[in-house]
Design a protein around this motif. Sequence first.
Motif, PDB file in Angstrom:
ATOM      1  N   GLU A 117       0.884  -1.163   0.000  1.00  0.00           N
ATOM      2  CA  GLU A 117       0.000   0.000   0.000  1.00  0.00           C
ATOM      3  C   GLU A 117       0.922   1.213   0.000  1.00  0.00           C
ATOM      4  OE1 GLU A 117      -2.280   2.148  -0.770  1.00  0.00           O
ATOM      5  OE2 GLU A 117      -3.792   0.879   0.175  1.00  0.00           O
ATOM      6  N   VAL A 118       0.825   2.044  -1.015  1.00  0.00           N
ATOM      7  CA  VAL A 118       1.711   3.214  -1.073  1.00  0.00           C
ATOM      8  C   VAL A 118       0.937   4.524  -1.182  1.00  0.00           C
ATOM      9  CG1 VAL A 118       3.518   1.836  -2.199  1.00  0.00           C
ATOM     10  CG2 VAL A 118       2.020   3.264  -3.602  1.00  0.00           C
TER      11      VAL A 118
ATOM     12  N   VAL B 118       3.675   4.233   9.397  1.00  0.00           N
ATOM     13  CA  VAL B 118       4.365   5.225   8.559  1.00  0.00           C
ATOM     14  C   VAL B 118       4.821   4.637   7.226  1.00  0.00           C
ATOM     15  CG1 VAL B 118       5.212   6.429  10.636  1.00  0.00           C
ATOM     16  CG2 VAL B 118       6.720   4.837   9.436  1.00  0.00           C
ATOM     17  N   GLY B 119       4.461   3.369   6.958  1.00  0.00           N
ATOM     18  CA  GLY B 119       5.000   2.711   5.770  1.00  0.00           C
ATOM     19  C   GLY B 119       4.035   2.580   4.610  1.00  0.00           C
ATOM     20  N   ALA B 120       2.880   3.288   4.679  1.00  0.00           N
ATOM     21  CA  ALA B 120       1.869   3.094   3.636  1.00  0.00           C
ATOM     22  C   ALA B 120       1.836   4.234   2.620  1.00  0.00           C
ATOM     23  CB  ALA B 120       0.491   2.888   4.268  1.00  0.00           C
ATOM     24  N   GLY B 121       2.911   5.017   2.588  1.00  0.00           N
ATOM     25  CA  GLY B 121       3.060   6.023   1.539  1.00  0.00           C
ATOM     26  C   GLY B 121       4.196   5.611   0.623  1.00  0.00           C
ATOM     27  N   VAL B 122       4.460   6.417  -0.385  1.00  0.00           N
ATOM     28  CA  VAL B 122       5.616   6.137  -1.228  1.00  0.00           C
ATOM     29  C   VAL B 122       6.866   6.264  -0.354  1.00  0.00           C
ATOM     30  CG1 VAL B 122       6.982   6.956  -3.191  1.00  0.00           C
ATOM     31  CG2 VAL B 122       4.485   6.896  -3.335  1.00  0.00           C
ATOM     32  N   ILE B 123       7.758   5.284  -0.433  1.00  0.00           N
ATOM     33  CA  ILE B 123       8.975   5.270   0.382  1.00  0.00           C
ATOM     34  C   ILE B 123       9.806   6.523   0.093  1.00  0.00           C
ATOM     35  CG2 ILE B 123      11.124   4.025   0.867  1.00  0.00           C
ATOM     36  CD1 ILE B 123       9.610   1.438   0.172  1.00  0.00           C
ATOM     37  N   PRO B 124      10.126   7.299   1.134  1.00  0.00           N
ATOM     38  CA  PRO B 124      10.839   8.557   0.909  1.00  0.00           C
ATOM     39  C   PRO B 124      12.292   8.339   0.478  1.00  0.00           C
ATOM     40  CG  PRO B 124      10.436   8.203   3.265  1.00  0.00           C
ATOM     41  CD  PRO B 124       9.809   7.072   2.548  1.00  0.00           C
TER      42      PRO B 124
END
Lengths: 162, 162, 162
Positions: A117-118, B118-124
Amino acid sequence: MKALFIGANKSGKSRLALEYTLKLASKKPYFIATGIPTDEEMKKKIEIHKKDRQNRFITIEEPLEIYRTIKPIEAYKLVDCLSFWVSNMLLNSKEDEILTEAEKISQIENSIFVINEVGAGVIPANELARKFAHYNGLVSQIVAKNSDEVYFCTAGLSLKVK
Amino acid sequence: MKALFIGANKSGKSRLALEYTLKLASKKPYFIATGIPTDEEMKKKIEIHKKDRQNRFITIEEPLEIYRTIKPIEAYKLVDCLSFWVSNMLLNSKEDEILTEAEKISQIENSIFVINEVGAGVIPANELARKFAHYNGLVSQIVAKNSDEVYFCTAGLSLKVK
Amino acid sequence: MKALFIGANKSGKSRLALEYTLKLASKKPYFIATGIPTDEEMKKKIEIHKKDRQNRFITIEEPLEIYRTIKPIEAYKLVDCLSFWVSNMLLNSKEDEILTEAEKISQIENSIFVINEVGAGVIPANELARKFAHYNGLVSQIVAKNSDEVYFCTAGLSLKVK
């Protein structure tokens, strides 16, 4: 049986999908690794995972041609993960093929899929990151639609949503 | 009883964990605050929360030594939150101790833990942010594994996943 | 009946909310579009959605005045989405009105709301992005509190959390 495991980065989805696949499989299942190690940490991580799997899975490394790779295999196959595949497709100018490929891939029997999930953070300004999030989400929906079971993963646990 | 509340930033997990702790506690519980206010907004927020809690919790501010702090306490203790703790550990060059500490912390009875997803967005792209997300996810899994109950929080509501 | 659909970007929440609204509505429902297209991709997407809806919804485009717009409508109204609205409010210096407006909006009967989960990634350094995530989360909680039903969406599927 087709199933999808979706969750955040480090939500434990790979391990959960792995245990699920081993439980279902009557003969040695396949592991389709789509990730190409890009840094030392990832290389190390992949090595640990490989070691852990080696006697229980037949590993095939394939960053792009998932359909062609899994189509002829009758045994259970775990594709880990589709997010790397989406990223690889974009970086290899195959954007136009992502959705049709996802549709084909997700109709193959005895397949277990993992995807990140991103899209639950603030949408990034970076255009490639936004495109990636866009396709990753659409692929999630396509594969979930064609799957018999879908699991949402968080903190190493799974919640059945289908 | 040990429990974990996991959810996005502003998902209401702190309030849910607080109400949950008060419901369980037969004597005044402890509140272990791991956050160090870094801006005005956060300072204000912490003040509001403190005021709200003051007659119902004994507050201890501890950014790093969670295990040593909660080990001798028999009463219920709410640790809010482990994400700040992970961040503090990284910023204080204690990366190597994070996972073993998390294992120890999460085995202490009568503890309620809060952690951010904090891991469900695009990896910074930022390396520290990625390292933080990595450890935050692993800590979530460790604490969830050792908890009796785990709640996924969204929009101020909770869903029991364990 | 008031309901909220919350989920990541591309989690399928808009489609799920749309189908849900059509199932409930006995007469033609309204669609309150809060998004202002900012790039070609979004313009195209909005056009596709509009086409898909056109015979089944009465569409009103309103980026800010949601309460004034939906208050007099008795029929079902689908507000898609509140995240765009929060963003529009911030960009129009109406930060102080967001929470009171959200409270008022979410008390209007026969309303279905859609909102993005944006707080489950690493918190961005950008101040406006952080402010947006802050208000978006608080609005989610307010609307969920006043809703009869709340659905968490992932991979095109929904999970009832209230």
